[in-house]
Design a protein around this motif. Structure first.
Motif, PDB file in Angstrom:
ATOM      1  N   ARG A  16      11.139 -11.065  15.220  1.00 27.74           N
ATOM      2  CA  ARG A  16      10.420 -12.011  16.588  1.00 27.74           C
ATOM      3  C   ARG A  16       9.260 -11.463  16.451  1.00 27.74           C
ATOM      4  N   VAL A  17       7.920 -12.985  15.948  1.00 31.39           N
ATOM      5  CA  VAL A  17       6.775 -12.483  16.333  1.00 31.39           C
ATOM      6  C   VAL A  17       6.310 -13.537  17.027  1.00 31.39           C
ATOM      7  N   GLU A  18       5.496 -11.946  17.894  1.00 31.83           N
ATOM      8  CA  GLU A  18       4.570 -12.491  19.059  1.00 31.83           C
ATOM      9  C   GLU A  18       3.433 -13.593  19.041  1.00 31.83           C
ATOM     10  N   GLY A  19       2.749 -13.326  17.570  1.00 31.77           N
ATOM     11  CA  GLY A  19       1.065 -13.848  17.144  1.00 31.77           C
ATOM     12  C   GLY A  19      -0.262 -13.044  17.604  1.00 31.77           C
ATOM     13  N   ASN A  20       0.650 -11.682  18.355  1.00 31.39           N
ATOM     14  CA  ASN A  20      -0.867 -10.876  18.564  1.00 31.39           C
ATOM     15  C   ASN A  20      -1.443 -10.828  17.189  1.00 31.39           C
ATOM     16  N   ILE A  21      -2.426 -11.340  16.850  1.00 29.97           N
ATOM     17  CA  ILE A  21      -3.488 -11.057  15.612  1.00 29.97           C
ATOM     18  C   ILE A  21      -4.922 -10.079  15.273  1.00 29.97           C
ATOM     19  N   GLU A  22      -4.580  -8.333  14.425  1.00 28.20           N
ATOM     20  CA  GLU A  22      -5.791  -8.708  14.831  1.00 28.20           C
ATOM     21  C   GLU A  22      -6.363  -7.826  13.633  1.00 28.20           C
ATOM     22  N   ILE A  23      -7.603  -8.596  13.470  1.00 26.11           N
ATOM     23  CA  ILE A  23      -8.663  -8.227  12.019  1.00 26.11           C
ATOM     24  C   ILE A  23      -9.577  -7.281  12.298  1.00 26.11           C
ATOM     25  N   ARG A  24      -9.387  -6.033  10.944  1.00 23.23           N
ATOM     26  CA  ARG A  24     -10.594  -4.637  11.702  1.00 23.23           C
ATOM     27  C   ARG A  24     -11.597  -4.731  10.452  1.00 23.23           C
ATOM     28  N   ASN A  25     -12.291  -4.621   9.998  1.00 24.09           N
ATOM     29  CA  ASN A  25     -13.280  -4.573   9.046  1.00 24.09           C
ATOM     30  C   ASN A  25     -12.617  -5.260   7.593  1.00 24.09           C
ATOM     31  N   ALA A  26     -12.669  -6.241   7.550  1.00 23.89           N
ATOM     32  CA  ALA A  26     -11.758  -7.039   7.080  1.00 23.89           C
ATOM     33  C   ALA A  26     -12.533  -7.664   6.009  1.00 23.89           C
ATOM     34  N   GLY A  27     -12.718  -7.500   4.384  1.00 25.14           N
ATOM     35  CA  GLY A  27     -13.946  -8.034   3.181  1.00 25.14           C
ATOM     36  C   GLY A  27     -12.776  -8.736   2.378  1.00 25.14           C
ATOM     37  N   PHE A  28     -13.534  -9.376   1.716  1.00 25.82           N
ATOM     38  CA  PHE A  28     -12.791  -9.798   0.474  1.00 25.82           C
ATOM     39  C   PHE A  28     -13.330 -10.861  -0.447  1.00 25.82           C
ATOM     40  N   ARG A  29     -13.193 -10.046  -1.733  1.00 22.32           N
ATOM     41  CA  ARG A  29     -14.035 -10.555  -2.634  1.00 22.32           C
ATOM     42  C   ARG A  29     -13.037 -11.204  -4.050  1.00 22.32           C
ATOM     43  N   TYR A  30     -13.752 -12.207  -4.614  1.00 18.72           N
ATOM     44  CA  TYR A  30     -12.960 -12.821  -5.230  1.00 18.72           C
ATOM     45  C   TYR A  30     -13.627 -12.599  -6.445  1.00 18.72           C
ATOM     46  N   GLY A  31     -12.819 -12.339  -7.484  1.00 13.90           N
ATOM     47  CA  GLY A  31     -14.031 -12.015  -8.652  1.00 13.90           C
ATOM     48  C   GLY A  31     -14.554 -11.034  -8.606  1.00 13.90           C
ATOM     49  N   SER A  32     -15.989 -11.885  -8.894  1.00  9.84           N
ATOM     50  CA  SER A  32     -16.945 -10.683  -8.535  1.00  9.84           C
ATOM     51  C   SER A  32     -17.877 -11.120  -7.070  1.00  9.84           C
ATOM     52  N   ARG A  33     -17.753 -12.522  -6.772  1.00  9.61           N
ATOM     53  CA  ARG A  33     -18.150 -13.007  -5.711  1.00  9.61           C
ATOM     54  C   ARG A  33     -17.672 -12.828  -4.165  1.00  9.61           C
ATOM     55  N   VAL A  34     -19.089 -11.916  -3.068  1.00  5.14           N
ATOM     56  CA  VAL A  34     -18.742 -11.236  -2.431  1.00  5.14           C
ATOM     57  C   VAL A  34     -17.930 -12.555  -1.114  1.00  5.14           C
ATOM     58  N   VAL A  35     -16.827 -12.886  -0.721  1.00  5.11           N
ATOM     59  CA  VAL A  35     -16.390 -14.026   0.372  1.00  5.11           C
ATOM     60  C   VAL A  35     -16.895 -13.970   1.629  1.00  5.11           C
ATOM     61  N   LEU A  36     -15.793 -12.370   2.023  1.00  4.61           N
ATOM     62  CA  LEU A  36     -15.924 -12.007   3.102  1.00  4.61           C
ATOM     63  C   LEU A  36     -16.698 -10.857   3.498  1.00  4.61           C
ATOM     64  N   ARG A  37     -17.137 -10.428   4.364  1.00  2.09           N
ATOM     65  CA  ARG A  37     -17.178  -8.779   4.440  1.00  2.09           C
ATOM     66  C   ARG A  37     -17.459  -8.395   6.476  1.00  2.09           C
ATOM     67  N   ASN A  38     -16.671  -7.270   6.574  1.00  5.17           N
ATOM     68  CA  ASN A  38     -16.670  -6.505   7.938  1.00  5.17           C
ATOM     69  C   ASN A  38     -16.500  -7.362   8.961  1.00  5.17           C
ATOM     70  N   VAL A  39     -14.886  -7.822   8.895  1.00  2.00           N
ATOM     71  CA  VAL A  39     -14.403  -8.882   9.301  1.00  2.00           C
ATOM     72  C   VAL A  39     -14.090  -9.208  10.323  1.00  2.00           C
TER      73      VAL A  39
END
Length: 765
Positions: free
Chosen positions: A503-526
Motif C-alpha cells: 500500500r502506497v501512502e504517497g510520501n514523495i521525496e525528491i533529492r538532487n534529481a537531475g535528468f538529461r535527455y541525450g545531450s540536453r540538460v532538462v533538470l538539474r539539482n531538483v
C-alpha cells in the motif's frame, strides 16, 4: 608572445577551406590547429554561422555574420565552460570571474563542442605543467564529433546505414523459438527424408525397364508382362508414397512455422512494452509496425516454404549424388563440372542481396511511416489542404522503394539465368561423356537413361538451391531487424529483486534529481518533499521541466542524477507494474483507444463493473454528455477519440484515471482542453477527489492551482521558488511575474472580446 607548448600528443585537424585561407596569415610559426566548431546561433538566437578555432596557443573566434577574427592567448586563468538548456547550447570564455565572450549553438553540435572544451582543459594543464604527459585523445568524426572506435577511422553514427556484419546468422537465432517444437521438427525431417527417397525410386526403375524389357523387345525377344507389371506397380506406389509423405511433411512444417512466427511476433511486441519512452522517442511508428508485421510474415514464408524446399533440395542432391556414384563414378564426376562456378557465384551474390534487402526493408519502413503519419493525422492534413504534399511524400518514398528493388532485380536477373545456363552446359557434358561410354560398351543405354533422369533432378535441385539465396537473405534481413528490437535493453530496467509494494501512502521525496535527455540538460539539482495527501502545483514557463519531473516520478524515465523515493524507498527498487498501478495520470493530450466509452474508462481496470465505470464518469462530470450519445456508454469513440470533442476526451481520460483509485494523482494540464464552464465542473470533482490523495498538478492557468498546498516554480530545469499562492505573490519573484503576465493577457483577451463591432464588422456578420 604566445606560450610554446609540447603539443605532439594533441590532435591535428583540417579546417574548412574558407577558414584555412582566412587564418593562414594569422597563425604563428609552429602554431597548430587542434579543434574547431561553427556556432550557428547569434546572440539573438538567429541562425547565423560563426567560427571558433582552438590552436596550441590561442582561441580564435569570428562572430556570426562578421569577417574579423578575435584572438585570446591561452593563459592559466582562462576557462571555457559549456552548458545547454531548452534546445540551445552555450559556450562561454572566462578570465577568472570575468566573462570575455559567449557563443550559442544548436544541440546537434554538442559533441564537437564538448570535444573542444575537453581539449581546452588539456591545454590548460599543459600550460600549468609543460612536462605533464597527456594521453593522446580519441580521434573523432569531424562531421558530428562522435569518437571513432579503436583502430577505426569511420564514424558509427554517420555510417549507421552502411552495410553491417552478415545478418544470415540472425536466422540461427530463431532456433530458440523453434525449441518447443523439436519433436514436430524431427518428424518433419523424417518425413522429408522418406518423401525424397520415395521420389528417387522411379528413375532407378527405368534401368531394368530399358535394359530388360524395351531393348530386348527391339532385338526380337518377347515382353515379360509380369515383369512390366511389377516395375509399373513400383512406379505408381513410389509416386503415391512420395505424394502422401510430401503432403504430411508440408502441412506439419507449415503448422510449426506459423507458431514460430506467432511466437516471434508476441515476443517482440511484449519486449516493446518493456522498453522505455526514450526508445520510442527515437523510432517511427511505421518502422516498428513493419518490423513486427511484414518482417515476421516474410520469416514465416521462409520457414514454411523456402526452408522446406531447401532441406528437400539438399537431401535430393546428396541422395542423388550417392545413387549416381553407385551407378558409375566417372559419369557421376562429370555432373560436378559446373558446381564450383555456381558456388562461387552464390557466394558473391549472397552478400549483395543481403545488403540490398536490408536497404529494401528500410525503404519499405519509410513507405509505412508515411502511412502511419498521414492516416491518423488526416484531419490536420485536410485542415491545411496538404493532400497533394502527402501524396508527393508517399510517391517519393514509394519511388525510393522501387529504385532499391530495381537494383536487387538487376543482380538477380543476371544470376538466375546464369545458373540455369551452367546446368545446361553440365547436362551437355553428361550427354557427350555418356554417349562415348555407351559406344565403348562401358555402360548400357538403360544406365544412361537412368543417369540422365537423375541428373535432370540433380540440376533442377541445384538451380532451386541457388534461387533460395534470395529468400534466405530476405528472411535474414528481416530477422536482423527484429532482433535489433529484442536486443535493445530498456533504459528504465525493472528491479531484479523488487521491494514488495502493498500500500502506497504517497510520501514523495525528491533529492538532487537531475535528468538529461541525450545531450540536453532538462533538470538539474531538483530537491523537495511532498507529504502524503498533499497537493503540489508545478508552474513555470514552457520548457522549464514540469512534465519531465512528472515523467521521472512516474518512472517513464530514470533520473541521471540523484534519486526519487516514495514512502522512503527508491522507486527504482519497486516493480514497475506494481508501482504504476498506484499512479493515476491525466495527460495534457488525452489519448483514447478505438472502442466504446466504457472500455476506455475501464482501460486501467478491465474487470470494473458498469456501476464503477458510471461512478468514475460522474466524478469526472462526463456522465451527462455520455448519456446524450446514441449508445451511451457503448458508443464508439472512433480512432484516437476523434468522434468526441477535446473536452469530452479529457473528461473520459480523467474518469479513466479516477477509476483505479490511485494513491498518487498526476494532472498534467488536465483542464487545458476544456472551456471555462467545463473546467469549473471538473475542478469541483477534483476538489473532492484529491482529499487523502497525493496530487501533483501542472497548469498554465495559475488560477486553477490556488487551492494547492504548495506551488513549486521551475525555471530552466531548476526550482526557483516554493510556497503557497499568497506567499509567493508577496515575494514578488518569479511566480509573481508569471501571475502578472497571465492577468495582463486575460485582461487583453477580455478587451478584445468585449470591444464593440464596427459597422463593417456588423455588416459582414
Amino acid at each position: 608572445m604566445t606560450a610554446r607548448l609540447p603539443t605532439d600528443s594533441l590532435p591535428d585537424t583540417t579546417l574548412p577551406a574558407g577558414w584555412a585561407e582566412a587564418l593562414k596569415p594569422l597563425l604563428e610559426p609552429g602554431e597548430k590547429v587542434s579543434s574547431w566548431v561553427a556556432p550557428d546561433l547569434d546572440q539573438n538566437l538567429h541562425f547565423v554561422p560563426g567560427a571558433l578555432v582552438l590552436t596550441s596557443a590561442r582561441l580564435l573566434a569570428r562572430a556570426p555574420g562578421e569577417t574579423d577574427w578575435l584572438a585570446w592567448p591561452l593563459t592559466p586563468s582562462l576557462s571555457l565552460p559549456h552548458r545547454d538548456h531548452a534546445g540551445v547550447g552555450t559556450i562561454e570564455l572566462f578570465d577568472g570571474p570575468v566573462r570575455l565572450a559567449c557563443w550559442h549553438h544548436t544541440l546537434g553540435m554538442t559533441p564537437a563542442v564538448r570535444r573542444m572544451s575537453d581539449l581546452f582543459a588539456t591545454l590548460q594543464k599543459l600550460i600549468a605543467d609543460p612536462n605533464l604527459h597527456i594521453e593522446p585523445p580519441v580521434a573523432a568524426c569531424p562531421a558530428c564529433g562522435t569518437p571513432f572506435a579503436p583502430d577505426s577511422d569511420e564514424c558509427a553514427v554517420c555510417n549507421e546505414d552502411a552495410p553491417g556484419p552478415s545478418s544470415t546468422w540472425a536466422l540461427l537465432r530463431l532456433a530458440r523459438f523453434a525449441r518447443p517444437y523439436r519433436t514436430h521438427l524431427a518428424v518433419g525431417f523424417l518425413l522429408t527424408l522418406m518423401s525424397t527417397a520415395a521420389s528417387l525410386v522411379p528413375p532407378y526403375l527405368t534401368m531394368p525397364l530399358m535394359d530388360k524389357i524395351l531393348i530386348p523387345f527391339q532385338n526380337g525377344q518377347p515382353i515379360n508382362y509380369d515383369l512390366v507389371a511389377l516395375y509399373l506397380t513400383g512406379l505408381v506406389v513410389s509416386a503415391l508414397l512420395a505424394w502422401l509423405l510430401s503432403w504430411a511433411r508440408t502441412y506439419l512444417l507449415a503448422w510449426v512455422s506459423e507458431r514460430i512466427g506467432a511466437g516471434l511476433r508476441t515476443t517482440t511486441f511484449t519486449h516493446l512494452q518493456t522498453l522505455s519512452l526514450q526508445y520510442f522517442g527515437g523510432k517511427r511508428t511505421g518502422d516498428l509496425m513493419a518490423r513486427i508485421g511484414s518482417e515476421t510474415d516474410r520469416i514465416n514464408l521462409f520457414l514454411s516454404l523456402h526452408l522446406l524446399d531447401f532441406a528437400n533440395d539438399v537431401l535430393m542432391i546428396v541422395m542423388t549424388a550417392a545413387i549416381l556414384l553407385s551407378i558409375d563414378p566417372w559419369l557421376a564426376l562429370t555432373t560436378l563440372v559446373p558446381l564450383p562456378l555456381i558456388m562461387w557465384m552464390i557466394n558473391i551474390v549472397r552478400g549483395r542481396l543481403r545488403h540490398g534487402f536490408e536497404k529494401v526493408d528500410r525503404a519499405w519502413a519509410d513507405v509505412t511511416n508515411v502511412l502511419a503519419d498521414t492516416i491518423p493525422g488526416i484531419r490536420v492534413v485536410k485542415a491545411f489542404a496538404q493532400e497533394h504534399r502527402e501524396v508527393a511524400r508517399f510517391r517519393d518514398a514509394n519511388d525510393r522503394y522501387l529504385s532499391v528493388n530495381d537494383r536487387i532485380n538487376k543482380v538477380w536477373a543476371l544470376f538466375a539465368p546464369t545458373v540455369t545456363f551452367l546446368t545446361e552446359i553440365g547436362l551437355l557434358v553428361v550427354w557427350i561423356f555418356g554417349i562415348s561410354q555407351v559406344a565403348s560398351s562401358t555402360i548400357t543405354v538403360g544406365v544412361l537413361a537412368a543417369f540422365l533422369a537423375y541428373i535432370g533432378r540433380f540440376y533442377t535441385r541445384l538451380d532451386s538451391m541457388s534461387r533460395i539465396v534470395s529468400h534466405t537473405q530476405q528472411a535474414a534481413a528481416g530477422a536482423k531487424r527484429i532482433f535489433d528490437i529484442l536486443d535493445h535493453v530498456s533504459s528504465v530496467p525493472d528491479a531484479q529483486r523488487p521491494v514488495p509494494l502493498e500500500r502506497v501512502e504517497g510520501n514523495i521525496e525528491i533529492r538532487n534529481a537531475g535528468f538529461r535527455y541525450g545531450s540536453r540538460v532538462v533538470l538539474r539539482n531538483v530537491s523537495f518533499n511532498i507529504g502524503a495527501g498533499e497537493m503540489i502545483g508545478l508552474v513555470g514557463h514552457s520548457g522549464s521541466g514540469k512534465s519531465s519531473l512528472v515523467n521521472l516520478i512516474c518512472r517513464f524515465y530514470d533520473v541521471t542524477e540523484g534519486g526519487i523515493r516514495v514512502d522512503g524507498v527508491d522507486i527504482r527498487s519497486f516493480s514497475l507494474t506494481a508501482y504504476r498501478q498506484n499512479i493515476g495520470i491525466v495527460l495534457q493530450e488525452p489519448y483514447l483507444f478505438f472502442g466504446t466509452i466504457a472500455e476506455n474508462i475501464a482501460y486501467g481496470k478491465p474487470e470494473a463493473t458498469r456501476e464503477e465505470i458510471v461512478a468514475a464518469a460522474r466524478a469526472a462530470r462526463a456522465h451527462e454528455f455520455i448519456l446524450r450519445l446514441p449508445q451511451g456508454y457503448d458508443s464508439l469513440v472512433g480512432e484516437r477519440g476523434q468522434a468526441l470533442s477535446g473536452g469530452e476526451r479529457q473528461r473520459i481520460s480523467i474518469a479513466r484515471a479516477l477509476l483505479i483509485d490511485p494513491r498518487i494523482l498526476i494532472l498534467d494540464e488536465a483542464t487545458s482542453s476544456v472551456d471555462t464552464t467545463t473546467e469549473m465542473e471538473i475542478q469541483e470533482a477534483l476538489d473532492n477527489l484529491i482529499q487523502g490523495r497525493t496530487t501533483i498538478a501542472i497548469a498554465h492557468r495559475l488560477s486553477t492551482l490556488r487551492k494547492a498546498d504548495r506551488l513549486v516554480v521551475l525555471d530552466r530545469g531548476q526550482i526557483v521558488e516554493i510556497g503557497q499562492h499568497e506567499e509567493l505573490l508577496a515575494r514578488r519573484g518569479a511566480y509573481y511575474a508569471l501571475y502578472e503576465a497571465q492577468n495582463q493577457k486575460n485582461e487583453e483577451d477580455e478587451v478584445v472580446v468585449s470591444a464593440p463591432k464596427t459597422t463593417d464588422q456588423v455588416n459582414h456578420a
